[in-house]
Write a protein that holds these residues in place. Sequence first.
Motif, PDB file in Angstrom:
ATOM      1  N   SER A  83       0.822  -1.214   0.054  1.00  0.00           N
ATOM      2  CA  SER A  83      -0.121   0.004   0.175  1.00  0.00           C
ATOM      3  C   SER A  83       0.680   1.309   0.090  1.00  0.00           C
ATOM      4  CB  SER A  83      -0.866   0.049   1.237  1.00  0.00           C
ATOM      5  OG  SER A  83      -0.154   0.108   2.465  1.00  0.00           O
ATOM      6  N   GLY A  84       2.219   1.047   0.338  1.00  0.00           N
ATOM      7  CA  GLY A  84       2.892   2.255   0.297  1.00  0.00           C
ATOM      8  C   GLY A  84       3.031   2.894   1.680  1.00  0.00           C
ATOM      9  N   ARG A  85       2.466   2.267   2.859  1.00  0.00           N
ATOM     10  CA  ARG A  85       2.367   3.005   4.006  1.00  0.00           C
ATOM     11  C   ARG A  85       3.450   2.467   4.945  1.00  0.00           C
ATOM     12  NH1 ARG A  85      -2.961   3.916   7.312  1.00  0.00           N
ATOM     13  NH2 ARG A  85      -3.271   1.715   7.208  1.00  0.00           N
ATOM     14  N   TYR A  86       4.307   1.327   4.573  1.00  0.00           N
ATOM     15  CA  TYR A  86       5.207   0.871   5.613  1.00  0.00           C
ATOM     16  C   TYR A  86       6.231   1.702   5.982  1.00  0.00           C
ATOM     17  CZ  TYR A  86       8.460  -2.545   7.750  1.00  0.00           C
ATOM     18  OH  TYR A  86       9.212  -3.078   8.618  1.00  0.00           O
ATOM     19  N   ASP A  87       6.803   2.511   5.057  1.00  0.00           N
ATOM     20  CA  ASP A  87       7.601   3.579   5.196  1.00  0.00           C
ATOM     21  C   ASP A  87       7.266   5.035   5.562  1.00  0.00           C
ATOM     22  OD1 ASP A  87      10.084   1.765   4.736  1.00  0.00           O
ATOM     23  OD2 ASP A  87       9.724   1.949   2.518  1.00  0.00           O
ATOM     24  N   ALA A  88       5.988   5.274   4.826  1.00  0.00           N
ATOM     25  CA  ALA A  88       5.406   6.515   5.166  1.00  0.00           C
ATOM     26  C   ALA A  88       4.849   6.702   6.573  1.00  0.00           C
ATOM     27  CB  ALA A  88       4.241   6.788   4.067  1.00  0.00           C
ATOM     28  N   TYR A  89       4.427   5.657   7.424  1.00  0.00           N
ATOM     29  CA  TYR A  89       3.621   5.955   8.630  1.00  0.00           C
ATOM     30  C   TYR A  89       4.403   6.416   9.536  1.00  0.00           C
ATOM     31  CZ  TYR A  89      -0.080   4.835  11.616  1.00  0.00           C
ATOM     32  OH  TYR A  89      -1.106   4.925  12.483  1.00  0.00           O
ATOM     33  N   GLY A  90       5.866   6.270   9.477  1.00  0.00           N
ATOM     34  CA  GLY A  90       6.658   6.669  10.556  1.00  0.00           C
ATOM     35  C   GLY A  90       7.060   6.089  11.785  1.00  0.00           C
ATOM     36  N   ALA A  91       7.845   6.814  12.892  1.00  0.00           N
ATOM     37  CA  ALA A  91       8.279   6.057  14.099  1.00  0.00           C
ATOM     38  C   ALA A  91       7.139   5.293  14.853  1.00  0.00           C
ATOM     39  CB  ALA A  91       9.316   6.925  14.638  1.00  0.00           C
ATOM     40  N   GLU A  92       5.889   5.669  14.624  1.00  0.00           N
ATOM     41  CA  GLU A  92       4.885   5.076  15.702  1.00  0.00           C
ATOM     42  C   GLU A  92       4.714   3.735  15.456  1.00  0.00           C
ATOM     43  OE1 GLU A  92       1.471   7.495  15.405  1.00  0.00           O
ATOM     44  OE2 GLU A  92       2.222   9.305  16.594  1.00  0.00           O
ATOM     45  N   LEU A  93       5.123   3.481  14.016  1.00  0.00           N
ATOM     46  CA  LEU A  93       4.905   1.941  13.709  1.00  0.00           C
ATOM     47  C   LEU A  93       5.849   1.008  14.117  1.00  0.00           C
ATOM     48  CD1 LEU A  93       2.926  -0.117  11.699  1.00  0.00           C
ATOM     49  CD2 LEU A  93       4.653   0.490   9.693  1.00  0.00           C
ATOM     50  N   LEU A  94       5.423   0.004  15.106  1.00  0.00           N
ATOM     51  CA  LEU A  94       6.474  -0.777  15.667  1.00  0.00           C
ATOM     52  C   LEU A  94       6.834  -1.786  14.703  1.00  0.00           C
ATOM     53  CD1 LEU A  94       7.754  -1.531  18.298  1.00  0.00           C
ATOM     54  CD2 LEU A  94       6.073  -3.023  19.110  1.00  0.00           C
ATOM     55  N   ARG A  95       7.796  -1.952  14.151  1.00  0.00           N
ATOM     56  CA  ARG A  95       8.338  -2.800  13.382  1.00  0.00           C
ATOM     57  C   ARG A  95       8.961  -3.881  13.844  1.00  0.00           C
ATOM     58  NH1 ARG A  95       8.247   2.225  11.301  1.00  0.00           N
ATOM     59  NH2 ARG A  95       7.630   2.507   9.159  1.00  0.00           N
ATOM     60  N   ILE A  96       8.825  -5.334  13.366  1.00  0.00           N
ATOM     61  CA  ILE A  96       9.188  -6.659  14.238  1.00  0.00           C
ATOM     62  C   ILE A  96       9.846  -7.187  13.121  1.00  0.00           C
ATOM     63  CG2 ILE A  96       8.520  -8.366  15.782  1.00  0.00           C
ATOM     64  CD1 ILE A  96       6.159  -6.912  16.285  1.00  0.00           C
ATOM     65  N   ARG A  97      10.828  -8.125  13.457  1.00  0.00           N
ATOM     66  CA  ARG A  97      11.203  -9.076  12.620  1.00  0.00           C
ATOM     67  C   ARG A  97      11.145 -10.622  13.208  1.00  0.00           C
ATOM     68  NH1 ARG A  97      16.350  -7.700   9.131  1.00  0.00           N
ATOM     69  NH2 ARG A  97      14.433  -6.550   8.049  1.00  0.00           N
ATOM     70  N   ASP A  98      10.597 -11.515  12.575  1.00  0.00           N
ATOM     71  CA  ASP A  98      10.532 -12.741  13.223  1.00  0.00           C
ATOM     72  C   ASP A  98      11.680 -13.698  13.242  1.00  0.00           C
ATOM     73  OD1 ASP A  98      10.254 -14.017  10.785  1.00  0.00           O
ATOM     74  OD2 ASP A  98       8.209 -14.152  10.893  1.00  0.00           O
ATOM     75  N   ARG A  99      11.563 -15.036  13.740  1.00  0.00           N
ATOM     76  CA  ARG A  99      12.824 -15.883  13.866  1.00  0.00           C
ATOM     77  C   ARG A  99      13.044 -16.350  12.145  1.00  0.00           C
ATOM     78  NH1 ARG A  99      11.080 -20.369  17.668  1.00  0.00           N
ATOM     79  NH2 ARG A  99      13.213 -20.981  17.283  1.00  0.00           N
ATOM     80  N   GLN A 100      12.319 -16.109  11.457  1.00  0.00           N
ATOM     81  CA  GLN A 100      12.370 -16.452  10.018  1.00  0.00           C
ATOM     82  C   GLN A 100      12.855 -15.235   8.964  1.00  0.00           C
ATOM     83  OE1 GLN A 100      12.365 -19.807   9.080  1.00  0.00           O
ATOM     84  NE2 GLN A 100      11.449 -20.531  11.016  1.00  0.00           N
ATOM     85  N   ASP A 101      13.212 -14.282  10.005  1.00  0.00           N
ATOM     86  CA  ASP A 101      13.646 -13.047   9.361  1.00  0.00           C
ATOM     87  C   ASP A 101      12.781 -12.392   8.517  1.00  0.00           C
ATOM     88  OD1 ASP A 101      15.962 -11.292   9.359  1.00  0.00           O
ATOM     89  OD2 ASP A 101      16.848 -11.764   7.467  1.00  0.00           O
ATOM     90  N   ARG A 102      11.356 -12.421   8.650  1.00  0.00           N
ATOM     91  CA  ARG A 102      10.531 -11.778   8.033  1.00  0.00           C
ATOM     92  C   ARG A 102      10.095 -10.508   8.680  1.00  0.00           C
ATOM     93  NH1 ARG A 102       7.311 -17.522   7.497  1.00  0.00           N
ATOM     94  NH2 ARG A 102       7.607 -17.077   9.741  1.00  0.00           N
TER      95      ARG A 102
END
Length: 452
Positions: A83-102
């Motif tokens: 959708s284009g919002r992953y980078d646009a949403y900003g620091a309020e978005l809590l980004r996580i990486r799981d054990r499969q590196d996803r």
Amino acid sequence: MRLSRYFLPVLKETPAEAQIVSHRLMLRAGMIKQSSAGIYSWLPMGFKVLKKIERIVHEEQIRAGHVPMLMPTIQPADLWKESGRYDAYGAELLRIRDRQDRDMLYGPTNEEMITDIFRSHVASYKDLPLTLYHIQWKFRDEMRPRFGVMRGREFLMKDGYNFDLTKEDALHAYNRHLVSYLRTYERMGLQAIPMRADSGPIGGDDTHEFLVLAETGESEVFYDAEITDLSFGDREVDYDSVDECRAVLEEFTSRYARTDETHDADEFAKIPEARQRVARGIEVGQIFYFGTKYSDAMGASVQDADGNKVPVHMGSHGIGVSRLVGAIIEASHDENGIIWPEGVTPFHCGIVNLKQGDAEADAACENLYAALEAEGLEPLYDDRNERAGGKFATMDLIGLPWRITVGPRGLKNGVVELTSRRTGESEEMSPEAAVARVAEIYAAHKPVNPGV
């Protein structure tokens, strides 16, 4: 519930970190406990209020024809990149990486996920209109979480999403949501004013916020005083009727009411000066129409009657369920504590035994307790061996709308005392009459859909 067996860790002193009334009173009344910055455990009484509010939201959404579901808290980042919002949403978005590196994220909202669900299962205009919603925990990594549940990082939210064939159909969904929200807030004892607002990162040109007036509100609001005279009341609206829903929208949005983000000083100046108001407001919900923003980006289309593939028109509609707990307290309290509206009170009536251990007083309280339960009500019986002053202070702090006081002196005359928390007025009457009065009061606040 007997207070001697309940978990209600009330505090006599106000915690130093609490800056606003709702935060102070929720901590003092044993409703919440902070786990970490902006994240709270909901203790039993707070949880009861939260569930009462959630139930009202569910009932009014279902009444409006919306379909409940549940989506996960953790979402795949790929949908947001699409959708284009992953980078646009900003620091309020809590980004996580799981054990499969996803790449994953803790969802602050669900436009992408609901669009993916829709495009996977709906292909024809014959399946429209459709509105899906859920009530789920969200997370936004606020830079400065404060004010308790009013500006927390983790919060409970109802978010709904409409899918329609045309813009006109989608605007009817917008109007339908506005009507259902007005009814929802009034059932909670609130007057929430719809105000033209800014869409923020969700996008779209048409959006209204619902704000409750309160001195501690985060937003400055400008409005025509006439709007505070409006009430949805007991009116019945056919949610399928475009004209009826539009008429309600026009009634509640035709007078000037805007947040500071969209305030127009020239338009505001046209209102007679005696009706111009500037105040603070707490946002408790917002509705959006954003057209084909997400359906274009994510390929959510249907086949129309002519066999053409067309993108669906969408909108999203949110209610801050956990935030409403704080907003209600901000709008309904006094120097002694909370004053719950009947529609959301954790217990319907308090019972105070002035002389615990007195056989007659104990028996009268037990009979009242049983009689209230027989009426389908939840009483809170203060059966602790405490002084009367402490019992009254606890009842005032936790804010139950009605209290029945039982003591040996009154029982000699065959009466108990029924007290309104809101007005402070008391009336002596027989125990049977007190139960009947409380049952009558709550008859207007029974669930509209027992199956929810």
